[in-house]
Write an enzyme that holds these catalytic residues in place. Structure first.
Site, PDB file in Angstrom:
ATOM      1  N   ASN A   1      -6.685   5.997  -2.149  1.00 51.15           N
ATOM      2  CA  ASN A   1      -8.098   6.170  -1.785  1.00 51.15           C
ATOM      3  C   ASN A   1      -8.815   4.829  -1.723  1.00 51.15           C
ATOM      4  O   ASN A   1      -8.486   3.878  -2.426  1.00 51.15           O
ATOM      5  CB  ASN A   1      -8.790   7.131  -2.759  1.00 51.15           C
ATOM      6  CG  ASN A   1      -8.829   6.568  -4.160  1.00 51.15           C
ATOM      7  OD1 ASN A   1      -9.744   5.830  -4.494  1.00 51.15           O
ATOM      8  ND2 ASN A   1      -7.813   6.874  -4.972  1.00 51.15           N
TER       9      ASN A   1
ATOM     10  N   CYS B   1     -24.458  22.173  11.942  1.00 53.43           N
ATOM     11  CA  CYS B   1     -24.658  23.370  12.774  1.00 53.43           C
ATOM     12  C   CYS B   1     -23.358  23.727  13.513  1.00 53.43           C
ATOM     13  O   CYS B   1     -23.118  24.883  13.830  1.00 53.43           O
ATOM     14  CB  CYS B   1     -25.840  23.205  13.710  1.00 53.43           C
ATOM     15  SG  CYS B   1     -25.559  21.959  14.940  1.00 53.43           S
TER      16      CYS B   1
HETATM   17  N1  LIG Z   1      -8.552   5.282  -9.526  1.00 57.93           N
HETATM   18  C1  LIG Z   1      -7.258   5.422  -9.746  1.00 57.93           C
HETATM   19  N2  LIG Z   1      -6.714   4.998 -10.911  1.00 57.93           N
HETATM   20  C2  LIG Z   1      -5.402   5.147 -11.151  1.00 57.93           C
HETATM   21  N3  LIG Z   1      -4.552   5.728 -10.308  1.00 57.93           N
HETATM   22  C3  LIG Z   1      -5.030   6.181  -9.137  1.00 57.93           C
HETATM   23  C4  LIG Z   1      -6.407   6.040  -8.803  1.00 57.93           C
HETATM   24  N4  LIG Z   1      -6.605   6.594  -7.593  1.00 57.93           N
HETATM   25  C5  LIG Z   1      -5.404   7.037  -7.175  1.00 57.93           C
HETATM   26  N5  LIG Z   1      -4.460   6.794  -8.093  1.00 57.93           N
HETATM   27  C6  LIG Z   1      -3.032   7.145  -8.022  1.00 57.93           C
HETATM   28  O1  LIG Z   1      -2.447   6.653  -6.849  1.00 57.93           O
HETATM   29  C7  LIG Z   1      -1.315   7.439  -6.550  1.00 57.93           C
HETATM   30  C8  LIG Z   1      -1.214   7.589  -5.066  1.00 57.93           C
HETATM   31  O2  LIG Z   1      -0.022   8.225  -4.781  1.00 57.93           O
HETATM   32  P1  LIG Z   1       0.176   9.237  -3.574  1.00 57.93           P
HETATM   33  O3  LIG Z   1      -0.554   8.720  -2.393  1.00 57.93           O
HETATM   34  O4  LIG Z   1       1.623   9.493  -3.431  1.00 57.93           O
HETATM   35  O5  LIG Z   1      -0.654  10.483  -4.028  1.00 57.93           O
HETATM   36  P2  LIG Z   1      -0.213  11.787  -4.805  1.00 57.93           P
HETATM   37  O6  LIG Z   1      -1.461  12.288  -5.437  1.00 57.93           O
HETATM   38  O7  LIG Z   1       0.952  11.503  -5.691  1.00 57.93           O
HETATM   39  O8  LIG Z   1       0.317  12.718  -3.657  1.00 57.93           O
HETATM   40  P3  LIG Z   1      -0.477  13.775  -2.761  1.00 57.93           P
HETATM   41  O9  LIG Z   1      -1.854  13.173  -2.527  1.00 57.93           O
HETATM   42  O10 LIG Z   1       0.337  13.857  -1.523  1.00 57.93           O
HETATM   43  O11 LIG Z   1      -0.509  15.027  -3.568  1.00 57.93           O
HETATM   44  C9  LIG Z   1      -1.485   8.762  -7.273  1.00 57.93           C
HETATM   45  O12 LIG Z   1      -0.455   8.928  -8.214  1.00 57.93           O
HETATM   46  C10 LIG Z   1      -2.841   8.650  -7.926  1.00 57.93           C
HETATM   47  O13 LIG Z   1      -2.906   9.233  -9.193  1.00 57.93           O
END
Ligand SMILES: Nc1ncnc2c1ncn2[C@@H]1O[C@H](COP(=O)(O)OP(=O)(O)OP(=O)(O)O)[C@@H](O)[C@H]1O
Ligand SMILES: [Zn+2]
Length: 624
Positions: free
Chosen positions: A113, A168
């Site tokens: 993200n 809308c």
């Molecule tokens: N703010 C944050 N602090 C710590 N870890 C984070 C944070 N934001 C995201 N993550 C971690 O980053 C990782 C991203 O991995 P990935 O994109 O494979 O997502 P996922 O949640 O494991 O899979 P999916 O979204 O497909 O269910 C995740 O394990 C998530 O917990």
């Protein structure tokens, strides 16, 4: 084969990894197999069943446990001599401050993200630690390198805002499956199973568009003594029958549009009462209490169901949700990993699509749209993890001239599937690394400080603990060490219109925004504007500035935000009428175009300084 210098650098390097998901698992494994011995790993999440297909450090019995901790244990099994410190925590928590980041030689991101990526970027800038950033979306992936003062930072280029749709369109005039999915997820699911008191834009729009008689809350409450089955029948007739009939009364709306068809259960499934008799009554649970489609014998999620089957799934999912999650009703939030929620949303979206003459889709496709999912591919993650390690090694050996941003493509371009590009120089208009001011157009007498804090400072600038100042006057701040009266003052400021604040914010005011944890600060130049287009500018505020308009043509060519495991590009592309695959083709098409332009200076794009642009954008075909 690594050189002696590289091996030495690897051996003594202290690495911070953020994210132990799809990319993170691959990365941790590749790091230790490359010889890295000191790795700190942060992830806030626990393992879900849906992670197991690609996050291979995890097994079924780990479901529910910390990703960071399990990943550590799994790797220690085959490399017991490495030091891995696992933090089951949010990287945004205050323990991970600048001093913490300064402990590391390089930071490697495997996040999903924008918000967390921005946060890490700022901490890396503040701590002066290089960052290797990454992301994947299906077959697409990218690795970028960010070194303070040498290359652009992660935020030097504006990222695309997540796709939003006019309200809308969602409530009254859908024309694509995604509009019906958003309606099913945000309106139907939330209204039936979520927090009914939560203010909801869709509600207010519905009310505005409806006649006085419909201004009450939708009759979507289970009445005392009513069976869940008859409640579900009533909900069906109300939302797909009565509501559509009410909308049809506004004849002007349908002059240039195809009219929707009201749908009533007795027409679609005349024998439904018989069919459902006794199924979930009196707490009786269906055999497979996790899935309406299984109970109904629908086996293939990739098949497009008939309208009758969609109606059955709609009703049955309500029944099972009530039978199995009755205590959570009123608090549920749509979760793409919750089978029943996905079934409900898919069926509701398809029934609405049918009514509006929009093609229905399979549960598989609808789930992808509802969850902004582009199905992850383990191989892409593995390739990206390998590239991250290569870039980390170049950083550790100060081999910056060979640092590359690398794009992983679905189809070869110039016969290449992996496209290395020289990193860009920092954007001198970046509000993060160059502290260039931003402008905020806002109606200063109609917007409150809270709007600026929530919609702009937190949501758009990713500032988590903002201090907002005008000159030397603090207008807003949070923190545990604040005096009580200051907390009261700042809280009361939040609900004041900008012009009514103790030091009024008017046209020409310069606000300073700071975040101590991120060591971030920027100035916001306020420009008063009277009117905003409610549909196009729903925040009633617009962030502008040189940063947003100053991109050089070659910077514009960079993939916006980059593909990410389940993020940016996905958010930006997922959910159109086309299938996700079509969308990816488009993204990939853009990619090919980018690369085309990178190698052949494209006059159409008016690259002003061709020589400079080519130097920065040269695709190093002889790489690796
Ligand atoms: N703010 C944050 N602090 C710590 N870890 C984070 C944070 N934001 C995201 N993550 C971690 O980053 C990782 C991203 O991995 P990935 O994109 O494979 O997502 P996922 O949640 O494991 O899979 P999916 O979204 O497909 O269910 C995740 O394990 C998530 O917990
Ligand atoms: Zn920058």
């Amino acid at each position: 084969m690594a050189s002696a210098e590289e091996l030495a650098a690897i051996k003594k390097a202290k690495i911070l990894m953020v994210g132990a998901g799809g990319i993170g698992c691959e990365l941790l494994k590749t790091l230790v197999l490359t010889g890295f011995r000191d790795i700190h790993l942060i992830d806030m999440d626990t393992i879900e069943v849906s992670n197991l297909n690609r996050q291979f450090l995890f097994r079924k019995h780990h479901v529910g446990q910390s990703k960071a901790k399990v990943a550590r244990e799994a790797v220690l099994k085959f490399r017991p001599d490495v030091n891995i410190v696992a933090y089951h925590a949010n990287v945004k928590s205050t323990e991970f401050n600048v001093e913490f980041f300064q402990n590391f030689h390089v930071v490697l991101n495997g996040l999903d993200n924008l918000d967390a990526r921005r946060h890490v970027n700022r901490l890396c800038l503040a701590a002066g630690v290089p960052l290797v950033e990454s992301g994947t979306t299906g077959y697409l992936g990218q690795v970028t390198v960010h070194i303070k003062g040498k290359t652009e930072c992660y935020e030097c280029q504006p990222k695309p805002a997540p796709k939003t749709y006019p309200i809308c369109t969602i409530t009254s005039t859908p024309s694509k499956p995604v509009h019906c999915v958003v309606w099913a997820k945000e309106l139907a699911f939330t209204r039936l199973f979520g927090d009914k008191n939560q203010a909801n834009d869709l509600d207010s729009q519905t009310k505005e568009a409806s006649s006085a008689s419909e201004q009450q809350v939708l009759p979507l409450e289970l009445q005392e003594g009513e069976s869940v089955a008859s409640f579900a029948f009533r909900v069906f007739d109300y939302v797909f029958g009565h509501n559509i009939e009410a909308a049809l009364k506004n004849e002007d709306a349908w002059k240039s549009r195809r009219k929707p068809v009201p749908l009533y259960l007795n027409k679609i499934l005349p024998n439904i009462a018989e069919e459902f008799k006794g199924s979930c009554e009196n707490g009786a649970r269906p055999e497979n209490s996790c899935s309406a489609m299984s109970v109904l014998g629908l086996k293939n999620p990739q098949e497009v169901w008939s309208i009758e089957d969609n109606a059955r799934v709609f009703l049955k999912s309500i029944e099972i949700l009530y039978a199995t999650k009755s205590k959570a009703i009123g608090t549920l939030v749509f979760d793409k990993d919750d089978q029943l929620a996905v079934e409900f949303v898919s069926a509701a979206a398809n029934i609405r699509s049918y009514s509006f003459g929009i093609p229905m889709l399979s549960l598989f496709d609808l789930k992808g749209i509802a969850g902004n999912i582009v199905h992850a591919i383990a191989t892409t993650n593995a390739i990206i993890a390998g590239l991250i390690v290569l870039e980390a090694i170049k950083i550790l050996t100060s081999d910056f001239n060979h640092s590359r941003m690398t794009y992983c493509l679905e189809h070869p371009s110039k016969k290449l599937l992996l496209m290395p590009v020289e990193p860009f120089e920092p954007n001198s208009s970046c509000y993060v690394c160059s502290q260039t001011p931003l402008s905020l157009e806002v109606n200063t007498s109609k917007s409150k400080l809270r709007d600026v804090v929530e919609k702009i400072v937190k949501a758009k600038l990713s500032v988590h603990s903002p201090v907002i100042m005008q000159g030397s006057n603090i207008l807003y701040e949070t923190g545990e060490d604040l005096e009580k009266d200051m907390v009261l003052l700042y809280t009361s400021n939040l609900d004041k219109f900008l012009v009514d604040l103790p030091t009024p914010i008017t046209n020409g005011t310069v606000l300073s925004v700071e975040d101590f944890q991120q060591e971030f600060s920027c100035n916001l130049h306020i420009k008063h504007r009277d009117e905003f287009d409610e549909e196009k500018e729903p925040d009633g505020m617009i962030l502008t500035g040189k940063w947003l308009t100053s991109q050089t043509p070659e910077q514009q060519l960079n993939v916006p935000g980059g593909p990410t495991e389940g993020n940016n590009v996905v958010e930006a592309v997922a959910g159109e009428t086309k299938t996700i695959n079509d969308e990816l083709q488009e993204v990939d098409g853009d990619f090919a175009e980018i690369l085309e332009v990178n190698t052949v200076a494209d006059k159409k794009r008016k690259i002003q300084d061709e020589e400079q642009a080519q130097k920065r954008m040269r695709v190093s075909l002889d790489e690796r």
